[in-house]
Design a protein around this motif. Structure first.
Motif, PDB file in Angstrom:
ATOM      1  N   ASP A 356       0.850  -1.106  -0.052  1.00  0.00           N
ATOM      2  CA  ASP A 356      -0.098  -0.135   0.088  1.00  0.00           C
ATOM      3  C   ASP A 356       0.691   1.299  -0.019  1.00  0.00           C
ATOM      4  OD1 ASP A 356      -1.606   2.135   0.606  1.00  0.00           O
ATOM      5  OD2 ASP A 356      -3.052   0.795   1.937  1.00  0.00           O
ATOM      6  N   LEU A 357       1.000   1.826  -0.978  1.00  0.00           N
ATOM      7  CA  LEU A 357       2.059   2.888  -1.490  1.00  0.00           C
ATOM      8  C   LEU A 357       1.439   4.338  -0.443  1.00  0.00           C
ATOM      9  CD1 LEU A 357       4.291   4.476  -3.211  1.00  0.00           C
ATOM     10  CD2 LEU A 357       2.288   5.141  -4.457  1.00  0.00           C
ATOM     11  N   VAL A 358       0.337   4.416  -0.601  1.00  0.00           N
ATOM     12  CA  VAL A 358      -0.458   5.512   0.247  1.00  0.00           C
ATOM     13  C   VAL A 358      -0.120   5.477   1.709  1.00  0.00           C
ATOM     14  CG1 VAL A 358      -2.257   6.946   0.942  1.00  0.00           C
ATOM     15  CG2 VAL A 358      -2.025   6.106  -1.405  1.00  0.00           C
ATOM     16  N   LYS A 359      -0.302   4.323   2.316  1.00  0.00           N
ATOM     17  CA  LYS A 359       0.039   3.974   3.739  1.00  0.00           C
ATOM     18  C   LYS A 359       1.522   4.333   4.092  1.00  0.00           C
ATOM     19  CE  LYS A 359      -1.081   0.687   7.166  1.00  0.00           C
ATOM     20  NZ  LYS A 359      -1.597  -0.422   7.339  1.00  0.00           N
ATOM     21  N   ASN A 360       2.234   3.627   3.218  1.00  0.00           N
ATOM     22  CA  ASN A 360       3.406   3.396   3.362  1.00  0.00           C
ATOM     23  C   ASN A 360       4.359   4.911   3.463  1.00  0.00           C
ATOM     24  OD1 ASN A 360       6.525   3.640   2.432  1.00  0.00           O
ATOM     25  ND2 ASN A 360       6.461   1.354   3.069  1.00  0.00           N
ATOM     26  N   HIS A 361       4.079   5.300   2.218  1.00  0.00           N
ATOM     27  CA  HIS A 361       4.821   6.998   2.145  1.00  0.00           C
ATOM     28  C   HIS A 361       4.072   7.911   3.004  1.00  0.00           C
ATOM     29  CE1 HIS A 361       7.387   5.158  -0.641  1.00  0.00           C
ATOM     30  NE2 HIS A 361       7.515   6.322  -1.358  1.00  0.00           N
ATOM     31  N   GLU A 362       2.876   7.916   3.298  1.00  0.00           N
ATOM     32  CA  GLU A 362       2.264   8.727   4.169  1.00  0.00           C
ATOM     33  C   GLU A 362       3.170   8.687   5.875  1.00  0.00           C
ATOM     34  OE1 GLU A 362       0.211  11.204   4.122  1.00  0.00           O
ATOM     35  OE2 GLU A 362      -1.179  10.836   2.347  1.00  0.00           O
ATOM     36  N   TYR A 363       3.217   7.333   6.079  1.00  0.00           N
ATOM     37  CA  TYR A 363       3.809   7.161   7.212  1.00  0.00           C
ATOM     38  C   TYR A 363       5.279   7.822   7.200  1.00  0.00           C
ATOM     39  CZ  TYR A 363       5.518   4.657  11.324  1.00  0.00           C
ATOM     40  OH  TYR A 363       6.157   4.375  12.370  1.00  0.00           O
ATOM     41  N   HIS A 364       6.120   7.258   6.276  1.00  0.00           N
ATOM     42  CA  HIS A 364       7.447   7.689   6.365  1.00  0.00           C
ATOM     43  C   HIS A 364       7.764   9.226   6.093  1.00  0.00           C
ATOM     44  CE1 HIS A 364       8.791   3.759   7.490  1.00  0.00           C
ATOM     45  NE2 HIS A 364       8.079   3.378   6.468  1.00  0.00           N
ATOM     46  N   ALA A 365       6.887   9.767   5.079  1.00  0.00           N
ATOM     47  CA  ALA A 365       7.149  11.137   4.734  1.00  0.00           C
ATOM     48  C   ALA A 365       6.822  11.870   6.141  1.00  0.00           C
ATOM     49  CB  ALA A 365       6.503  11.443   3.560  1.00  0.00           C
ATOM     50  N   GLY A 366       5.434  11.583   6.484  1.00  0.00           N
ATOM     51  CA  GLY A 366       4.905  12.375   7.540  1.00  0.00           C
ATOM     52  C   GLY A 366       5.784  12.184   8.626  1.00  0.00           C
ATOM     53  N   GLY A 367       6.475  11.309   9.007  1.00  0.00           N
ATOM     54  CA  GLY A 367       7.520  11.095  10.158  1.00  0.00           C
ATOM     55  C   GLY A 367       8.764  11.995   9.948  1.00  0.00           C
ATOM     56  N   THR A 368       9.011  12.539   8.720  1.00  0.00           N
ATOM     57  CA  THR A 368      10.362  12.946   8.347  1.00  0.00           C
ATOM     58  C   THR A 368      10.334  14.286   7.706  1.00  0.00           C
ATOM     59  OG1 THR A 368      10.596  11.761   6.133  1.00  0.00           O
ATOM     60  CG2 THR A 368      11.633  10.750   7.905  1.00  0.00           C
ATOM     61  N   ASP A 369       9.126  14.854   7.133  1.00  0.00           N
ATOM     62  CA  ASP A 369       9.098  16.125   6.451  1.00  0.00           C
ATOM     63  C   ASP A 369       9.616  17.249   7.387  1.00  0.00           C
ATOM     64  OD1 ASP A 369       8.097  18.155   4.763  1.00  0.00           O
ATOM     65  OD2 ASP A 369       6.298  18.131   5.674  1.00  0.00           O
ATOM     66  N   GLN A 370       8.751  17.249   8.739  1.00  0.00           N
ATOM     67  CA  GLN A 370       8.919  18.309   9.504  1.00  0.00           C
ATOM     68  C   GLN A 370      10.290  18.374  10.072  1.00  0.00           C
ATOM     69  OE1 GLN A 370       6.735  20.952  11.128  1.00  0.00           O
ATOM     70  NE2 GLN A 370       8.673  21.730  12.216  1.00  0.00           N
ATOM     71  N   PRO A 371      10.828  17.087  10.446  1.00  0.00           N
ATOM     72  CA  PRO A 371      12.555  17.138  10.891  1.00  0.00           C
ATOM     73  C   PRO A 371      13.439  17.740   9.964  1.00  0.00           C
ATOM     74  CG  PRO A 371      11.150  15.245  11.698  1.00  0.00           C
ATOM     75  CD  PRO A 371      10.104  15.929  10.697  1.00  0.00           C
TER      76      PRO A 371
END
Lengths: 492, 788
Positions: A356-371
């Motif tokens: 599931d691309l959406v779930k995967n990338h939302e999770y990892h991008a979401g965890g790293t974008d702000q930092p």
């Protein structure tokens, strides 16, 4: 033209024969502490090699670069697993309408070689950011604000579309294991500016290391002095840093003082053997490390504003944010090469979005974008960005088509993917190279991992085609014996 | 001797650099004669025409032979320096112009070929002959004319097109015919105990030095015990040896140690370093190699049994192709399966060549001291090894069944494992558990071939399997004689080609120019701390020449005359006076022999990673000396497990007894190495390790002071001594004696007592914790970690 000015900065072996022998453990042995011995006047008279004549050289002592490079440190943000370029920074408007259609397209990944595939349209909208007008997907709203400091390379290629060998290549230049990591090369070339901390630091994801584990930060055929040290972002940062339970610092001091008495008595009639003095000193250095390493990873002195900047106030970002903030603190303390992993373990614990691309990338991008955005802004406001080269990317990218009959998962793609660099003398607001209109293969200004490595070394003031290490009958180089050009288009 | 490689090289050269006019290397002799004349009349030969003539006749052949391999291809000239045009010389490379027309004597090219600057010596293969240097010097004086335009490319004869081994090649010290040198006479005829001493003393005396006295008995028994078994002597061993007044006390000690089963564990580890022993495949899944430990046990058993070295090599290369293979000889072929294996390579064909390359490279470095692997993509740049030699040697291994057939990431275990009877033939493995497998079958990691015929082997252009050039047949390197492998087609029902056996017969032959030299050098290295040639895996031009080539040749002949017996060689070396020298340098030795090139004193050394861990266990009383069997998994710190991609499945478990076994029995997982051993410079697992690094780093000190293993062992040591009761002074002495195997001096006892009391009084330690801290201190002593 005098002989002095003609003196080569590198040699046939990259090292003199004598150094080669030391490091090969031949007649001599190398010691990582002699520089400290000399600096401290600590048994300074003994800082001479076993031959009684040659001054000891600390393999990690700071060394002059080949030329003035703008970068002093590197932070490599490793998006392990392989982020999808068409969903992040490589905007392909033509791909959206093809969603669901099966087209002729040549791909190679975990699922093998294919000639057609079902397109998975990009799952996020793109917006333009900054003065440069860079298109960035909605996965990275914060990072979008930093694009004027970033150079994007959209035409990256690697030799292997599978994690094991691709990880090794991105980290060591070769798809076979046994070669030193990029961070080892940097420390070999430049040494470290802070002997109280390791010069090559790796911070892993809480879910585990990447596949092949320590092979990714191994010093390969170089001595262990150059290997990466794993630093944990909470608890004891370095393996065996804390004294055993019940042993206070003061008690340990007492033990070390007595140890030194025994050892000095032992060394006295063996004064020609400087290894003994070096080993005595190594205990003092370890004692100092115990003091300095926890301070380096202690975030209690960081302001609320800084913590928020890195996303330490939010659950999804606090973990990666903590590692990014630590990276900045290590840069401030002179650590040369810091690698921070986003993702660990296998499958969806990292960017490897087969399902599931959406779930995967939302999770990892979401965890790293702000930092990551916080890191860039923080480095910039502290005047550190000019001397800190920040690299973002995975071991490869992903295909524009689906891996399976159902779902949005994308397979690996080593024939075209995006990486970016910022700071350390890299031009901001530029994009170089292009993939085809589907984002599948690099077509314009193709760059190989070697070119990325060459760029990194060059920005540090190291000539990628001259930095060599004699091993197995060959002047080994990070970029391979055939050499590689840096990516000149992104250099300021 | 000529070897034609025509065709393949031409294809690998850019069109612009292809040969248009042959230049015969055999013209060198004529050129030399002419040059001598030219030198004699140098003052008269000053016209441009003379310069061009000089270039054509005397300089170009030298450049071709020595320089064009790296400096003729405009696309990838080393350092950017192109020597094929005058413009290239003037432009130079990264170091600046190669010639100076205004001040010819300062030309960088001259500087490099003169070999006076350690930083810049060209060609790397060795200094040019004086006559060639003269020619180049004179030519540069004349303005370095090429004839024609500045940018016109000089015709380049492809290197290696007609490969020729020259007399100079054959004169290299490690390929000269092996003859037994005369034992040199010495002034102090009383000193030598055997010929080794004559060879060393002759050089020591010539340097105006005297050898040091013998080391004391405690030093000697420690030296010998670690050297032969990797374990410390106990205090009782030391004192018994000190008391032993028999004239042959030393010989008896050596015989006792050689008979110990721990000898094989220590010397087996040396061999395991060389063959890059590990028990997993590396890469993403880092799979366990089935029953790899049996190979480790085979090595240990073979050394303990003093298996002749020729047989030792033959079984590893071709134990399955013997007339009567045994279980043990088949286990030995696990040697061919120890390397890294990528289970999902991008290019399957390339991966198969990488696997074979790893076998060939390891075999040639370890058994022949030769870097044949350097000739995979092009002719060797230092040694006379044409690329064709690489592929002819590779073809001996071409029949080996690949690790994996087909796609996916599943290997093909039937290609490299087997179930075989536990006692096939006179196996010497009857001690293996008979119930290991069904019907007394045991699982082995072994070599298998695809059948009686191997696929054809081609020279691969630049090592690329998709660019095959001419086909080659199995053959030995030109420089080592190019003998006939004597291969006959294998029978139609043969499981293998028989090629490896032919290779083994040649390598293990007493007449092989390298085999005995290489191993004699290693034996010396492991006993004396440095090889007679310090680069034991490379006795070629990229290696370091032997400091005592005559001694090395003498040892090599001795080795074959003693029918390849390693134990006999140990005895020979250790009963020399040289081996018993003190490590304290005598007067003047540091100044006259700073690098100890003369072996004018014994080399001190730090214990190896395994020796340190094993000695800690020995001192604590926990050491479990059980022999052989599957590898064990001592507890791994949680921080280290966290670095694995599957932290929960990365490592196994062990009982306390298993965790206290010798280090050679710890499971070797390529992606997760034992942190203490790794930190103390254990061998790299991915390529052959001929000499270990000895680094000194603060992270080692952290592990030795703070690591859980060390705390446990210190506590165990404390408990064993402290528990015995008695005065504190006695217990402090007891702990020191257990660690250092000598009596404690009063000042040392007072220091220990002082620390213990201080910790109790000032830091609130209870007495057992204080004693454990003192025990930890002892395990960190330099005296514990270093041998005199």
């Amino acid at each position: 033209m005098t002989r002095e000015t003609e003196r080569p900065r590198n040699t046939f072996c990259g090292r003199t024969r004598r150094e080669f022998l030391w490091e090969a453990g031949g007649a001599f042995t190398s010691v990582a502490l002699a520089g400290m011995l000399a600096n401290d006047d600590f048994l300074a008279a003994q800082t001479v090699a076993a031959d009684g004549a040659t001054a000891w050289k600390n393999p990690l002592a700071a060394k002059p670069p080949h030329f003035d490079g703008p970068a002093k440190s590197v932070i490599f943000l490793f998006m392990y697993g392989g982020p999808s370029q068409v969903d992040t920074f490589d905007y392909k408007p033509d791909l959206y309408p093809l969603d669901g259609k099966t087209i002729e397209i040549a791909t190679k990944g975990r699922g093998g070689t294919r000639n057609q595939g079902r397109v998975v349209g990009p799952k996020w909208k793109f917006k333009q950011y900054g003065e440069c007008g860079k298109w960035v997907s909605d996965l990275f709203p914060n990072l979008g604000g930093c694009v004027d400091d970033i150079a994007f390379i959209h035409s990256m290629t690697a030799d292997a579309p599978l994690h094991g060998s691709a990880m090794l290549q991105m980290n060591s230049g070769r798809i076979l294991s046994g070669s030193p990591a990029l961070g080892s090369w940097v420390n070999y070339g430049l040494g470290t500016e802070n002997e109280n901390l390791p010069g090559f630091v790796v911070m892993l994801d809480p879910t585990g290391g990447p596949i092949s584990g320590a092979k990714n930060w191994s010093s390969g055929y170089m001595p262990a002095s150059y290997q990466g040290t794993v630093i944990r972002s909470s608890g004891t940062p370095i393996l065996a840093l804390d004294p055993p339970p019940g042993m206070s610092r003061q008690a340990q001091r007492r033990l070390l003082d007595r140890l030194r008495e025994y050892n000095e008595e032992h060394a006295e009639p063996r004064s020609e053997n400087s290894e003994l003095a070096a080993r005595i000193a190594s205990y003092e250095l370890a004692y100092r490390m115990q003091q300095h390493a926890p301070e380096a990873v202690d975030l209690s002195g960081e302001s609320e504003e800084t913590r928020r900047l890195y996303g330490l106030d939010q659950d999804r970002t606090k973990d990666f944010g903590r590692r990014c903030l630590l990276a900045r603190r290590l840069v401030e303390r002179g650590v040369r090469f810091i690698q921070v992993y986003s993702g660990g373990n296998h499958n969806d614990h990292n960017w490897d979005a087969h399902g599931d691309l959406v779930k995967n990338h939302e999770y990892h991008a979401g965890g790293t974008d702000q930092p990551i955005a916080g890191l860039l802004r923080d480095l910039k406001q502290r005047g550190l960005l000019d001397s800190t080269l920040v690299i973002w990317g995975g071991e490869f990218g992903r295909q524009p088509t689906a891996e399976y009959a159902e779902g949005t998962g994308r397979d690996h793609n080593a024939y075209g993917f995006t990486m970016w660099m910022a700071g350390g003398g890299i031009k901001g607001g530029v994009s170089v190279g292009e993939t085809d209109e589907l984002g599948n293969r690099a077509e314009v200004d193709r760059f190989h991992v070697k070119n990325l490595h060459a760029t990194i070394l060059q920005q540090l003031g190291l000539d990628p085609n001259a930095l060599s290490y004699f091993h197995a009958g060959l002047d080994q180089k990070l970029v391979g014996v055939e050499g590689a050009e840096p990516i000149h288009q992104i250099v300021a | 001797m000529r070897f034609s490689g025509r065709g393949m090289i031409a294809r690998s050269m850019p069109p612009s650099a292809q040969r248009t006019r042959p230049v015969a290397r055999s013209g060198a002799a004529a050129a030399l004669a002419l040059l001598t004349a030219a030198s004699a009349g140098a003052q008269t030969a000053q016209t441009p025409a003379d310069g061009i003539k000089l270039f054509e006749e005397n300089v170009r052949p030298v450049l071709e032979r020595n320089c064009f391999m790296c400096h003729s291809d405009p696309e990838r000239a080393e350092n950017g320096l192109l020597l094929t045009t005058r413009a290239g010389l003037l432009r130079g490379g990264e170091r600046g112009p190669a010639i100076s027309t205004s001040e010819p004597v300062l030309s960088l090219l001259l500087h490099a070929v003169e070999y006076e600057d350690e930083q810049l010596q060209m060609p790397p293969s060795g200094r040019l002959a004086d006559a060639d240097l003269d020619a180049i010097r004179q030519w540069i004086q004349l303005g370095a004319p090429f004839g024609g335009d500045e940018d016109e490319l000089t015709e380049v004869a492809p290197a290696g097109d007609e490969y020729e081994i020259t007399d100079a090649d054959r004169a290299w010290w490690s390929v000269r015919p092996l003859e037994r040198p005369d034992v040199p006479a010495v002034a102090d005829a009383e000193w030598p105990l055997n010929p080794i001493d004559n060879f060393l003393l002759a050089r020591i005396e010539a340097a105006g030095l005297e050898p040091p006295p013998a080391a004391d008995r405690r030093t000697l028994i420690r030296r010998a015990s670690y050297d032969l078994t990797g374990l410390p002597p106990t205090l009782a061993d030391v004192e018994a040896f000190e008391r032993d007044q028999r004239p042959d006390a030393w010989e008896r000690l050596i015989d006792r140690l050689l008979a110990s089963p721990h000898y094989g564990e220590r010397w087996g580890r040396h061999w395991l370093d060389l063959v890059r022993y590990a028990e997993t495949d590396g890469y993403e899944r880092d799979r366990k190699k089935p029953s790899a430990w049996r190979y480790r046990d085979w090595v240990i058993d073979a050394l303990n049994a003093d298996m002749p070295y020729d047989e030792f090599l033959t079984h590893q290369l071709a134990g399955d192709e013997l007339d009567e293979p045994t279980t043990a000889s088949i286990v030995a072929t696990g040697y061919l399966r120890l390397g890294i294996w990528d289970d999902e390579p991008t290019d399957t064909e390339l991966a198969q060549y990488d696997d074979l390359d790893s076998v060939l490279d390891t075999t040639s470095r370890v058994m022949l001291g030769m870097s044949i692997g350097c000739a995979r993509c092009h002719n060797h740049r230092g040694d006379p090894i044409p690329q064709t030699d690489y592929y002819r040697m590779l073809s001996f291994f071409r029949g080996i069944a690949p690790y994996k057939v087909g796609g996916g990431n599943q290997p093909t275990p039937r290609n490299y494992t087997d179930w075989i009877p536990a006692n096939l033939g006179d196996a010497g493995v009857s001690s293996l558990p008979a119930d290991w497998g069904p019907a007394n079958l045991i699982q082995v990691l072994r070599v298998k071939e695809i059948g009686p015929e191997a696929p054809p082997t081609h020279v691969l252009i630049r090592g690329n399997p998709h660019a095959p050039a001419e086909r080659v047949e199995p053959g030995f390197p030109l420089i080592l004689g190019d003998g006939d492998p004597g291969l006959e087609p294998a029978a139609a029902d043969s499981p293998t080609t028989g090629r490896r056996h032919a290779l083994a017969r040649w390598i293990a032959d007493k007449g092989n120019l390298r085999t005995s030299r290489v191993m004699a050098n290693r034996l010396w290295q492991y006993h004396f701390g440095r090889g007679l040639s310090p680069t034991p895996n490379d006795l070629g031009r990229f290696g370091e020449p032997a400091t005592h080539p005559d001694l090395l040749d003498w040892l090599a002949t001795e080795f074959t005359e003693r029918d390849w017996s390693l134990k006999s060689m140990h005895r020979l070396m250790m009963t020399s006076r040289a081996y018993r020298m003190s490590s304290r340098p005598p007067d003047g030795a540091l100044e006259a022999d700073p690098g100890n090139d003369l072996f004018s004193r014994f080399n001190m050394r730090r214990l190896t990673a395994e020796e340190i861990r094993d000695s800690v266990l020995a001192a604590s009383g926990r050491l479990n000396l059980e022999l052989g069997g599957p590898s064990v998994y001592p507890p791994m710190p949680e921080e280290v497990l966290a670095t694995a991609s599957r932290p929960d499945a990365a490592w196994g478990e062990a009982t306390t007894e298993q965790a206290s076994r010798r280090s050679v029995y710890i499971h070797v997982k390529r992606s997760l190495l034992h942190p203490l051993l790794e930190s103390l410079d254990m061998a790299d697992t991915d390529s052959t390790c001929p000499v270990r690094f000895t680094t000194t780093q603060p992270t080692q000190a952290l592990m030795m002071l703070n690591g859980e293993f060390m705390s446990e062992q210190a506590a165990a040591l404390a408990a064993s001594v402290d528990g015995a009761g008695g005065a504190l002074e006695d217990r402090v002495s007891g702990a020191l004696e257990a660690v250092l195997a000598r009596r404690a001096r009063p000042v040392e006892v007072a220091r220990g007592v002082g620390l213990i009391e201080e910790l109790r009084r000032e830091e609130g330690f209870d007495s057992s914790a204080a004693f454990a801290s003192y025990s930890l201190l002892l395990l960190n002593l330099n005296e514990f970690a270093y041998l005199d």
